[in-house]
Design an enzyme around this catalytic site. Structure first.
Site, PDB file in Angstrom:
ATOM      1  N   GLU A 244     130.430  66.391  71.248  1.00 38.67           N
ATOM      2  CA  GLU A 244     131.283  67.478  71.758  1.00 38.67           C
ATOM      3  C   GLU A 244     132.467  66.803  72.437  1.00 38.67           C
ATOM      4  O   GLU A 244     132.324  66.263  73.540  1.00 38.67           O
ATOM      5  CB  GLU A 244     130.507  68.344  72.766  1.00 38.67           C
ATOM      6  CG  GLU A 244     129.277  69.025  72.203  1.00 38.67           C
ATOM      7  CD  GLU A 244     129.593  70.225  71.318  1.00 38.67           C
ATOM      8  OE1 GLU A 244     130.783  70.608  71.227  1.00 38.67           O
ATOM      9  OE2 GLU A 244     128.665  70.758  70.711  1.00 38.67           O
ATOM     10  N   CYS A 278     137.820  71.249  78.119  1.00 38.01           N
ATOM     11  CA  CYS A 278     137.913  70.816  76.724  1.00 38.01           C
ATOM     12  C   CYS A 278     138.573  71.918  75.898  1.00 38.01           C
ATOM     13  O   CYS A 278     139.305  71.647  74.958  1.00 38.01           O
ATOM     14  CB  CYS A 278     136.541  70.468  76.175  1.00 38.01           C
ATOM     15  SG  CYS A 278     135.320  71.762  76.414  1.00 38.01           S
TER      16      CYS A 278
END
Ligand code: NAD
Length: 502
Positions: A244, A278
């Site tokens: 991720e 993110c």
């Protein structure tokens, strides 16, 4: 060692300090765990895995639900630890902690339905077989986490891995070990019997040792560059991983969008958590017909926000000192290439505090458009139509998330965006929906957390085909007859040979 299996002995190991990014105050000292610590921790996790798996879905769901109860009752305490280590405003820290609770319940409640053994269809030649598949836990999962959402992000892996029946060894970021320690300790209160979730603290060296420790999978969340290093180490032992990673997410604004809502979305998605998300919006493409009013309102809204280290500041400091240099470099590069700062900018960087920044006229090949900035900055560009917006959005090597503001064409435009997650007329909505998978494409990584995909990510498929009665014609034998071969040929032609492709 504690009941949860943590190693707190700092006397015999190298240590590292954690400081509040706003004040510089020392908030904790933690050991850098080495390969021997890691090996011992993973060994304990193996035994704990057998016990935890043996508890079954229902009891695991019950324990995860109790864990959610502990977090919700001590949200203030957790918020304070997050605030101290990352510098993010206290209320944002508490919000982050709150968002994880639904995931704890969802993962526990849905694990059996998603992973439990189920029948699979058989074909004409195998009608005498009963087929089924179950998703079994891998064993011990090593979770390597970042600091920017030190609760929500690692728990996205930890919770789903635990619900699937795995034991977990968690190495939080060296910037947020206290949050990791808090989570592991609280989990130990609801699962006191075995060290099902354990903590390791340290830097890259500890993370690498975990990758080499023989764990059954690594769930890594962090930057794309680090993911490549982690993958190289995992390759040595064929340890699978979930990656991720970072993003360069876009928000596109169509001519018919509700501009006030789009502006609010852009400042929140771009500047909340000081842009250190993110899934932060870093690029905005706006239909030329509404570009001027959009930019005017965006700049006014950005100016109404203030970054600082005091309790009233809506935006906290940048957590990692070295990231300030990256932000400065991206802004300077944008300006050298003809970009204009409408608010904020390099002159508004003071220590680790970066004021909300809006840039326009930035060329598409500038770092502020191509690389993850991870600060409270937005580049805004006008486009003649939404086709151009989509083309520019998809030109990125990243593909984590994206957002669309459009009254008439939201769904259609969302379909065309190359990203793991797309929001329509909203931002940051998908992480709050536990049944949706979370993850990206391209340099944003691979694999998924959250939802059914997130549960399966920490399992392996276990297929069983049981013969219920002998076949009319035996195929898997050296004594197969010519009659059988002829039958197979005929059956295959009937089944597959005469279909016309449409
Ligand atoms: P980072 O890559 O610097 O570190 C992440 C973790 O990896 C830390 O725990 C670190 O100690 C560890 N690590 C570093 N080098 C290692 C190595 N060689 N081997 C093993 N482990 C190693 O990232 P960060 O600064 O902590 O986090 C910010 C980044 O994370 C941003 O790029 C952000 O976009 C990304 N992120 C992604 C998601 C997502 O879900 N896609 C969520 C949050 C953050």
């Amino acid at each position: 060692m504690t009941a949860t299996g943590e190693i707190h002995d700092v006397a015999t190991r190298p240590v590292f300090e954690v400081r509040n990014p706003g004040t510089g105050d020392l908030v904790g000292t933690y050991p850098v765990h080495g390969p021997e610590d890691v090996a011992a921790t993973v060994e304990r996790a193996r035994a704990a895995f057998a016990w935890w798996y043996g508890l079954g879905y229902r009891e695991r769901a019950e324990r995860l639900s109790r864990f959610a109860g502990v977090i919700s009752r001590r949200m203030g305490q957790l918020g304070a630890v997050i605030h101290d280590e990352t510098g993010k405003p206290f209320s944002d820290a508490a919000l982050e902690a709150a968002l994880v609770l639904d995931h704890l319940k969802w993962a526990g409640r849905n694990a059996r339905k998603v992973l439990g053994r189920r029948g699979a269809r058989v074909g004409l030649l195998t009608f005498n077989q009963a087929a089924s598949v179950e998703y079994k836990p891998l064993g011990v999962i090593g979770v390597i986490g970042p600091w920017n959402y030190p609760v929500f992000t690692p728990l996205g892996s930890i919770v789903y891995a635990l619900a699937a029946g795995n034991a977990v060894v968690f190495k939080p970021s060296e910037f947020s070990p206290g949050v990791g320690a808090w989570l592991v300790e609280m989990f130990g209160e609801v699962v006191p019997e075995q060290p099902v979730l354990q903590l390791l603290t340290g830097d890259a060296s500890t993370g690498e040792a975990l990758c080499r420790s023989g764990v059954d999978k690594i769930a890594f969340t962090g930057s794309t560059e680090t993911a490549k290093r982690v993958m190289a180490v995992c390759a040595e032992s064929l340890t699978p991983m979930v990656a991720e990673c970072g993003g360069k997410d876009v928000l596109i604004v169509d001519a018919d969008a509700d501009l006030d809502e789009a502006v609010e979305a852009a400042v929140w998605a771009g500047m909340a958590n000081a842009g250190q998300s993110c899934i932060a919006t870093e690029r905005v493409y706006v239909h030329r017909s509404v570009y001027e009013p959009f930019v005017t309102r965006l700049v006014a809204r950005a100016r109404s926000l203030r970054a600082g280290i005091d309790a009233e500041a809506k935006i906290g400091p940048i957590t990692m000192p070295k990231q300030v240099n990256v932000i400065r470099h991206h802004l300077e590069d944008a300006i050298v290439r003809g970009g204009r700062v409408l608010t904020g900018g390099v002159g508004e960087i003071n220590g680790q505090v970066v004021q909300p920044t809006v840039l326009v006229d930035v060329p598409e090949d500038a770092l502020a458009v191509t690389e993850e900035t991870f600060g409270p900055t937005l580049t805004v560009a006008a486009v003649d139509d939404m086709d151009t917006a989509i083309e520019r959005a998809n030109a990125s090597r990243y593909g984590l998330s994206a957002a669309v503001y459009s009254k008439a064409r939201g769904r259609e435009l969302a379909e065309r965006l190359r990203a793991g997650m797309v929001s329509v007329n909203a931002v940051f909505n998908f992480p709050q929906i536990p049944s949706l998978p979370f993850g990206g494409v391209g340099d944003s990584g691979f694999g998924r957390i959250h939802g059914p995909d997130g549960l399966r990510e920490f399992t392996y498929a276990h297929a069983v085909a049981r013969q219920r009665f002998a076949p009319l014609m035996a195929m898997t034998t050296f004594d197969r007859t010519a009659k059988t071969d002829a039958f197979i040929g005929k059956a295959m032609t009937i089944l597959h040979g005469k279909r016309r492709l449409k």
